[in-house]
Design a protein around this motif. Structure first.
Motif, PDB file in Angstrom:
ATOM      1  N   MET A   1     101.339  49.474  -9.313  1.00  5.41           N
ATOM      2  CA  MET A   1     101.018  49.919  -7.958  1.00  5.41           C
ATOM      3  C   MET A   1     100.748  51.415  -7.929  1.00  5.41           C
ATOM      4  N   ILE A   2      99.737  51.803  -7.163  1.00  2.24           N
ATOM      5  CA  ILE A   2      99.465  53.210  -6.869  1.00  2.24           C
ATOM      6  C   ILE A   2      99.539  53.369  -5.352  1.00  2.24           C
ATOM      7  N   ILE A   3     100.091  54.473  -4.880  1.00  2.00           N
ATOM      8  CA  ILE A   3     100.189  54.704  -3.440  1.00  2.00           C
ATOM      9  C   ILE A   3      99.380  55.941  -3.057  1.00  2.00           C
ATOM     10  N   ASP A   4      98.329  55.723  -2.279  1.00  2.00           N
ATOM     11  CA  ASP A   4      97.549  56.808  -1.686  1.00  2.00           C
ATOM     12  C   ASP A   4      98.302  57.221  -0.424  1.00  2.00           C
ATOM     13  N   THR A   5      98.980  58.358  -0.495  1.00  2.00           N
ATOM     14  CA  THR A   5      99.917  58.716   0.582  1.00  2.00           C
ATOM     15  C   THR A   5      99.275  59.351   1.808  1.00  2.00           C
ATOM     16  N   HIS A   6      97.938  59.517   1.774  1.00  3.97           N
ATOM     17  CA  HIS A   6      97.285  60.092   2.961  1.00  3.97           C
ATOM     18  C   HIS A   6      95.796  59.757   2.969  1.00  3.97           C
ATOM     19  N   CYS A   7      95.379  58.984   3.969  1.00  2.04           N
ATOM     20  CA  CYS A   7      93.952  58.692   4.139  1.00  2.04           C
ATOM     21  C   CYS A   7      93.685  58.269   5.577  1.00  2.04           C
ATOM     22  N   HIS A   8      92.394  58.214   5.908  1.00  2.00           N
ATOM     23  CA  HIS A   8      91.953  57.870   7.267  1.00  2.00           C
ATOM     24  C   HIS A   8      90.901  56.763   7.180  1.00  2.00           C
ATOM     25  N   ILE A   9      91.311  55.627   6.675  1.00  2.00           N
ATOM     26  CA  ILE A   9      90.370  54.525   6.469  1.00  2.00           C
ATOM     27  C   ILE A   9      90.494  53.551   7.642  1.00  2.00           C
ATOM     28  N   TYR A  10      89.779  53.873   8.704  1.00  2.44           N
ATOM     29  CA  TYR A  10      89.727  53.000   9.882  1.00  2.44           C
ATOM     30  C   TYR A  10      88.366  53.190  10.534  1.00  2.44           C
ATOM     31  N   LYS A  11      88.028  52.282  11.437  1.00  4.60           N
ATOM     32  CA  LYS A  11      86.652  52.173  11.911  1.00  4.60           C
ATOM     33  C   LYS A  11      86.097  53.451  12.527  1.00  4.60           C
ATOM     34  N   SER A  12      86.904  54.195  13.255  1.00  8.58           N
ATOM     35  CA  SER A  12      86.385  55.404  13.893  1.00  8.58           C
ATOM     36  C   SER A  12      86.007  56.480  12.870  1.00  8.58           C
ATOM     37  N   GLU A  13      86.457  56.315  11.619  1.00  5.76           N
ATOM     38  CA  GLU A  13      86.103  57.243  10.545  1.00  5.76           C
ATOM     39  C   GLU A  13      85.142  56.625   9.536  1.00  5.76           C
ATOM     40  N   MET A  14      85.271  55.303   9.304  1.00  2.73           N
ATOM     41  CA  MET A  14      84.480  54.633   8.272  1.00  2.73           C
ATOM     42  C   MET A  14      84.126  53.221   8.723  1.00  2.73           C
ATOM     43  N   GLU A  15      82.851  52.934   8.811  1.00  4.70           N
ATOM     44  CA  GLU A  15      82.415  51.606   9.269  1.00  4.70           C
ATOM     45  C   GLU A  15      82.879  50.492   8.335  1.00  4.70           C
ATOM     46  N   ASN A  16      82.945  50.791   7.031  1.00  2.76           N
ATOM     47  CA  ASN A  16      83.319  49.766   6.048  1.00  2.76           C
ATOM     48  C   ASN A  16      84.799  49.846   5.670  1.00  2.76           C
ATOM     49  N   ALA A  17      85.608  50.316   6.600  1.00  2.07           N
ATOM     50  CA  ALA A  17      87.032  50.550   6.323  1.00  2.07           C
ATOM     51  C   ALA A  17      87.736  49.311   5.777  1.00  2.07           C
ATOM     52  N   GLU A  18      87.528  48.169   6.402  1.00  3.86           N
ATOM     53  CA  GLU A  18      88.269  46.979   5.976  1.00  3.86           C
ATOM     54  C   GLU A  18      87.828  46.502   4.598  1.00  3.86           C
ATOM     55  N   ASP A  19      86.567  46.682   4.271  1.00  2.54           N
ATOM     56  CA  ASP A  19      86.102  46.328   2.922  1.00  2.54           C
ATOM     57  C   ASP A  19      86.824  47.171   1.873  1.00  2.54           C
ATOM     58  N   ILE A  20      87.000  48.450   2.168  1.00  2.00           N
ATOM     59  CA  ILE A  20      87.689  49.352   1.243  1.00  2.00           C
ATOM     60  C   ILE A  20      89.152  48.963   1.104  1.00  2.00           C
ATOM     61  N   LEU A  21      89.795  48.635   2.216  1.00  2.00           N
ATOM     62  CA  LEU A  21      91.204  48.259   2.173  1.00  2.00           C
ATOM     63  C   LEU A  21      91.411  46.975   1.371  1.00  2.00           C
ATOM     64  N   LYS A  22      90.477  46.045   1.505  1.00  2.00           N
ATOM     65  CA  LYS A  22      90.562  44.799   0.742  1.00  2.00           C
ATOM     66  C   LYS A  22      90.400  45.064  -0.750  1.00  2.00           C
ATOM     67  N   GLU A  23      89.454  45.923  -1.108  1.00  2.00           N
ATOM     68  CA  GLU A  23      89.254  46.236  -2.523  1.00  2.00           C
ATOM     69  C   GLU A  23      90.443  47.003  -3.076  1.00  2.00           C
ATOM     70  N   ALA A  24      91.016  47.873  -2.252  1.00  5.64           N
ATOM     71  CA  ALA A  24      92.215  48.595  -2.680  1.00  5.64           C
ATOM     72  C   ALA A  24      93.345  47.609  -2.989  1.00  5.64           C
ATOM     73  N   ALA A  25      93.496  46.608  -2.147  1.00  7.07           N
ATOM     74  CA  ALA A  25      94.532  45.599  -2.373  1.00  7.07           C
ATOM     75  C   ALA A  25      94.311  44.881  -3.697  1.00  7.07           C
ATOM     76  N   GLU A  26      93.060  44.576  -3.999  1.00  5.14           N
ATOM     77  CA  GLU A  26      92.730  43.900  -5.258  1.00  5.14           C
ATOM     78  C   GLU A  26      93.108  44.755  -6.464  1.00  5.14           C
ATOM     79  N   ARG A  27      93.077  46.076  -6.286  1.00  3.51           N
ATOM     80  CA  ARG A  27      93.424  46.995  -7.383  1.00  3.51           C
ATOM     81  C   ARG A  27      94.890  47.429  -7.317  1.00  3.51           C
TER      82      ARG A  27
END
Length: 249
Positions: A1-27
């Motif tokens: 496990m790796i923990i990114d302790t600070h990011c702003h991955i949500y729709k108002s900042e990134m349109e593809n936020a959920e795609d990124i979160l899903k790929e992060a989970a896979e990794r």
């Protein structure tokens, strides 16, 4: 496990936020999403409910200082009771952008620290061109936390560590000629370091000019591994345990 302790991955900042979160989970990358105002805080809560690898940090940043009302503070007070909330953040001071509202920035920061004390939560602190004020205010509060994307001196980093803070190392550590952040990282014990991306901002050198994502945390780990003369697995293990300890994950 790796923990990114600070990011702003949500729709108002990134349109593809959920795609990124899903790929992060896979990794096997866990992320701590940081809100900065009522809208982003709500987005963070919704995503933390939806994804197991997402943890919520809620707060009002300096950019919201002139707008925050008593009702906003009350709203956040209630939201911090949510079981998915692991920190009050992103909060703090920024005199680089403007000093004109210094008093309102400090007032909001104090309010955020008060809520952190009330809910027994760590804080995630932004400080730019305001290190001394940030330190003086934190010293008056019973809080621990992370100095997000720390840009201060190595000497001041030691003072924050004495207050119970970890030092957040982000993409700038990879930037060419950024000797200051490297000096800081090498001067402190790795047991006081957290890794973060601040995505979609502060892309590492290898991705300059692109929107940053949590998937780029590998470049920060590689750089720390090189500069600290440690194996990448060691950097991952120690910084992950640091984050688990601070945020009670």
């Amino acid at each position: 496990m790796i923990i990114d302790t600070h990011c702003h991955i949500y729709k108002s900042e990134m349109e593809n936020a959920e795609d990124i979160l899903k790929e992060a989970a896979e990794r096997d990358i866990h992320v701590i999403l940081n809100g900065t105002d009522p809208l982003s805080n709500l987005e963070v809560l919704e995503l933390a409910e939806k994804y197991e690898n997402v943890h919520a940090a809620l707060g009002y940043l300096y950019s919201f200082a002139d707008e925050a009302t008593d009702e906003d503070i009350s709203l956040l007070d209630g939201q911090l009771k949510n079981e998915n909330v692991v920190a009050v953040g992103e909060i703090g001071l920024d005199y680089y952008r403007t000093k004109d509202n210094k008093d309102s920035q400090i007032k909001l920061f104090e309010n955020m620290l008060g809520l952190a004390e009330k809910h027994d939560l760590p804080v995630i602190v932004h400080s730019r061109k305001a290190m001394q004020d940030t330190y003086d205010i934190l010293k008056m509060h019973d809080v621990a936390g992370s100095m997000h994307c720390y840009l201060g001196s190595a000497e001041m980093a030691q003072q924050f560590i004495k207050l119970g803070f970890f030092i957040g190392i982000a993409g700038p550590v990879t930037h060419k000629n950024n000797k200051k952040t490297i000096k800081t990282a090498k001067s402190i014990d790795v047991n006081h370091i957290l890794v973060e991306t601040d995505s979609p901002y502060l892309a590492p050198e290898e991705k300059r000019g692109q929107k940053n994502t949590s998937l780029n945390i590998e470049y920060i780990i590689q750089k720390l591994s090189h500069e600290l003369d440690m194996k990448e697995d060691e950097v991952i293990e120690i910084t992950t345990q640091n984050a688990k300890r601070l945020f009670r994950l």
